[in-house]
Design a protein around this motif. Structure first.
Motif, PDB file in Angstrom:
ATOM      1  N   GLY A 178       0.804  -1.215   0.000  1.00 43.60           N
ATOM      2  CA  GLY A 178       0.000   0.000   0.000  1.00 43.60           C
ATOM      3  C   GLY A 178       0.833   1.260   0.000  1.00 43.60           C
ATOM      4  N   THR A 180      -0.703   4.032  -2.202  1.00 45.82           N
ATOM      5  CA  THR A 180      -1.886   4.554  -1.538  1.00 45.82           C
ATOM      6  C   THR A 180      -1.488   5.422  -0.349  1.00 45.82           C
ATOM      7  OG1 THR A 180      -2.910   2.469  -2.153  1.00 45.82           O
ATOM      8  CG2 THR A 180      -4.140   3.868  -0.661  1.00 45.82           C
ATOM      9  N   ARG A 196      -0.822   3.156 -10.758  1.00 47.66           N
ATOM     10  CA  ARG A 196      -1.884   2.909  -9.787  1.00 47.66           C
ATOM     11  C   ARG A 196      -2.500   4.157  -9.209  1.00 47.66           C
ATOM     12  NH1 ARG A 196       1.162  -0.899  -5.776  1.00 47.66           N
ATOM     13  NH2 ARG A 196       2.841  -1.172  -7.249  1.00 47.66           N
ATOM     14  N   ALA A 235      -6.455   5.475  -7.581  1.00 51.36           N
ATOM     15  CA  ALA A 235      -6.601   5.822  -6.165  1.00 51.36           C
ATOM     16  C   ALA A 235      -7.040   7.279  -5.989  1.00 51.36           C
ATOM     17  CB  ALA A 235      -5.309   5.563  -5.411  1.00 51.36           C
ATOM     18  N   ASP A 281     -12.143  -1.181  -0.906  1.00 50.65           N
ATOM     19  CA  ASP A 281     -10.937  -0.598  -1.469  1.00 50.65           C
ATOM     20  C   ASP A 281     -11.088   0.908  -1.600  1.00 50.65           C
ATOM     21  OD1 ASP A 281      -9.378  -2.981  -2.084  1.00 50.65           O
ATOM     22  OD2 ASP A 281     -11.130  -3.443  -3.305  1.00 50.65           O
ATOM     23  N   LEU A 297      -9.157   8.066   0.462  1.00 53.93           N
ATOM     24  CA  LEU A 297      -7.757   8.394   0.760  1.00 53.93           C
ATOM     25  C   LEU A 297      -7.660   9.242   2.019  1.00 53.93           C
ATOM     26  CD1 LEU A 297      -6.022   9.350  -2.597  1.00 53.93           C
ATOM     27  CD2 LEU A 297      -5.470   7.438  -1.096  1.00 53.93           C
TER      28      LEU A 297
END
Lengths: 396, 320
Positions: free
Chosen positions: A38, A41, A68, A72, A380, A387
């Motif tokens: 992660g 993220t 990615r 996100a 997710d 976030l």
């Protein structure tokens, strides 16, 4: 006598107690850790929290070739050019940000091209380099070139002064410290004797007795055309030598500067923890600033509850007797007993993992003072709100 | 290209196992090797990542370039391109003074750091060599994570395009042939039912098909969580979560069941969010590609016992 914070601690750094204070006092935050923990993220979450609560212009730069960050951040796509995350996304998350959040993804090839344009002495050299088949191969496919260009791009953006804070997500390299040493290796490479040696015959065409065996063997293995391509490439590249080496040194200094801090990201699985410990050691050895450790996907503490464990054991071993004591409206006793056993077994299963995680956490060697843990999230993270929720769990 | 299912995975000679970090790629490579060895095939497991931890799965000392026996009939090695080059030079060129190979190999390794495909070819070349020389019946490669494996698999062909003459060109011909024969070589993608691993597995599957001629043989989904409740059982669980029933349950058990119910809810939620990713994986992978499932292991450690458990699960899935 009251002591000012300046003479209160080690060195001249003011003690920081949480991630927010750490990030507020830095210009560059580099996240590192093994793949799948992660990291990207976390970098995005730190960037989003900084934009929301600290203000200024914040850039999240992802250098992970796996693309990615876009998903996100709820952005369809973004490229090598910094793109502002639409303020409406903050509004949708119910947050009025104090600053701006930007994102960029590293396109290795485009960044290399930019570097060549900056450092090439003239247009002819520039075009020759850009057209060289080896150059195209190196920049497109050569894995280690990501490491260097990531740090180079970070330096470029930092010195431009366009952003108050840059959060960088490092490549998921298994050789953890590659990216830290990339500038140094690049400088070494361009100033190496071997390179000059390799190029020499294509410049002078005169082979010395000492170097002849080397070239004849290289010829046999690689073929002379290929060697010539290599030589041409490096001869062209050498015209940029001074600029390049100087640049690599400057990039290195930026990473060592106290305005930069490193955040090690991990889960509590054993392999990532070992990797995190390796990072911690590597950063300390090189005298880089290790600011914090962020632990992701940590199982909740209630799984370690002793009363819970006892209850689970009973549910697991004697579900039928317990089912018989419960009201009839819960369904037929056999099915109810099966559900109770399943609930008990599941708790005991997860408890094993939670206990292992707790041990790993206790054993995490050399961790800095700031150690944040983010829990497992139900779903997710696919938008800015998610976030920020994640960020809130590690921020203070 | 013939469909992958034509040649069972374990009947091949060279299998590349790859996947995003954290999905358990190394654990699957270790288990695949163990399974083959237990079926009497002399097997080599080679880790290509720097700082690999494959030997941990057998509780052995770290692998080196020179293979060590990890289990009966199962050997482990760690790729090292410099060693690979030295071996190549001494075998192929018959360099008279091995002593001179040392510094030369180091110099080449240095060039290899910059020249495209050289490290990749030294890696793939060594693996193909072990297969061709029949040193092993079965070679499993714990390949680099995701994108880098494509560069490796495509390296021999890429080198053929760059290098027009010379020994290297001659040497890449047989490698390309071996890699592109689905009866010999296969690739396995390891994934996990989480968002990013699934996305990357789908991307990588399409890239391997588009950018290499190496057979994509199977996708192994690791860490699949168990389904807690069957039909009709979930309603009972919902009812148990209501405060009155939860209190009755605590009384019946003699301990507070709050944490246990929360734990079950967590398990249900995790399982459910993962199921969505599995559905997407099935929908977006190339048609006809076999999917195998391995359960999440709720175990304390990651030693040889765990590796055996994974091998057993793999054996059941492969019917081998």
């Amino acid at each position: 006598m009251a002591r000012s914070p300046k003479d209160g601690g080690a060195g001249d750094e003011v003690a920081v107690r949480n991630l927010e204070q750490l990030v507020a006092s830095r210009e560059i935050v580099v996240t590192c850790g093994s793949g799948g923990v992660g990291k990207t993220t976390s970098a995005a979450a730190i960037g989003a929290m900084a934009a929301a609560h600290l203000g200024g212009k914040v850039l999240v730069l992802t250098v992970d070739p796996a693309k990615r960050l876009a998903s996100a951040l709820g952005l369809e796509a973004f490229g090598n050019v910094e793109t502002r995350v639409p303020p409406e996304l903050f509004a949708a998350a119910g947050v009025a940000p104090r600053g701006e959040l930007w994102a960029a993804m590293l396109d290795t090839k485009e960044s290399w091209d930019g570097l060549v344009r900056t450092h090439a002495p003239d247009i002819a050299t520039r075009d020759a380099i850009l057209a060289n088949p080896l150059y195209q191969n190196i920049t497109g496919k050569f894995v280690q070139s990501h490491d260097y260009i990531a740090m180079e791009r970070l330096y470029e953006i930092h010195t431009s002064g366009r952003f108050d804070l840059i959060v960088v997500d490092t490549p998921p390299t298994r050789n953890a410290i590659d990216f830290l040493e990339a500038p140094e290796r690049m400088a070494d490479f361009f100033s190496s004797r071997l390179l000059r040696w390799l190029i020499a015959p294509y410049r002078s065409r005169v082979l010395t007795a000492a170097s002849k065996p080397f070239y004849s063997m290289a010829d046999r293995i690689l073929g002379s055309q290929f060697l010539q391509d290599i030589a041409e490439f490096f001869i062209l590249f050498q015209t940029m030598y001074d600029g390049f080496v100087e640049r690599a040194r400057a990039v290195e200094r930026t990473l060592e500067d106290r305005r930069t801090t490193f955040v090690v990201v991990s889960t509590l699985e054993s392999a990532p923890v070992r990797e995190a410990e390796f990072f911690i050691r590597a950063l300390r050895e090189r005298n880089f600033s290790l600011g914090a450790v962020v632990l992701n996907k940590v199982l909740p503490a209630y799984l370690l509850d002793d009363d819970g464990a006892e209850a689970a054991r009973r549910l697991s071993t004697d579900p039928a007797s317990i089912a018989a004591l419960l009201p009839d409206d819960l369904g037929d006793p056999a099915t109810l007993a099966r559900v109770l056993r399943e609930i008990g077994d599941s708790y005991l299963n997860y408890r094993v993992v939670a206990a292992r995680e707790a041990e790993e956490r206790a054993e995490l060697a050399g961790a800095p003072d700031i150690l944040c843990a983010a829990p497992f999230f139900d779903s997710d993270i696919h938008d800015l709100g998610g976030l920020l929720d994640l960020g809130a769990t590690i921020w203070r | 290209m013939s469909p992958s299912a034509d040649v069972p995975l374990l009947d091949r000679r060279l299998v590349f196992v790859t996947g995003k970090g954290g999905v358990g790629k190394t654990s699957v490579a270790a288990a695949l090797g163990l399974l083959a060895a237990e079926h009497g095939r002399r097997t080599l497991v080679c880790e290509v990542d720097a700082k690999g931890n494959l030997a941990d799965f057998f509780e052995a000392a770290p692998n080196r370039f020179k293979p060590q026996e990890l289990a009966p009939g199962l050997f482990g090695m760690a790729m090292n391109t410099e060693e690979s080059l030295k071996e190549y030079l001494s075998l192929q060129l018959r360099v008279p003074l091995i002593a001179r190979v040392g510094p030369l190999a180091r110099s080449f390794d240095f060039v290899a750091s910059a020249a495209p495909g050289v490290k990749e070819i030294l890696t793939v070349g060594k693996l193909c060599f072990e297969v061709r020389e029949r040193h092993y019946d079965f070679v499993v490669v714990d390949a680099p994570a995701t994108g880098h494996v494509v560069a490796q698999l495509a390296a021999p062909q890429a080198i053929r395009e760059l290098v027009k003459v010379g020994l290297v060109r001659d040497q890449t011909g047989w490698m390309v042939e071996m890699l592109e024969d689905p009866a010999v070589t296969g690739t396995v993608l390891v994934s996990a039912p989480e968002e990013m691993p699934v996305t990357e597995t789908i991307e990588l599957a399409h890239r391997i098909r588009a950018e290499t001629n190496v057979d994509l043989s199977a996708v192994i989904v690791n860490k699949v969580l168990p389904e807690l409740f069957g039909r009709g059982e979930e309603e009972i669980f919902r009812a148990l979560q209501e405060p009155a029933h939860a209190a009755a349950l605590s009384a019946a058990v003699g301990h507070a069941v709050g944490p246990v119910l929360e734990g079950a809810q967590l398990a249900v939620t995790l399982r459910r969010s993962r199921a969505e990713h599995l559905t997407r994986l099935r929908a977006e992978l190339p048609q006809g590609l076999p999917l195998l499932y391995l359960p999440y292991l709720f175990s304390r450690t990651h030693g040889v016992r765990t590796t055996r458990a994974v091998a057993e699960a793999l054996s059941a899935e492969l019917g081998y």
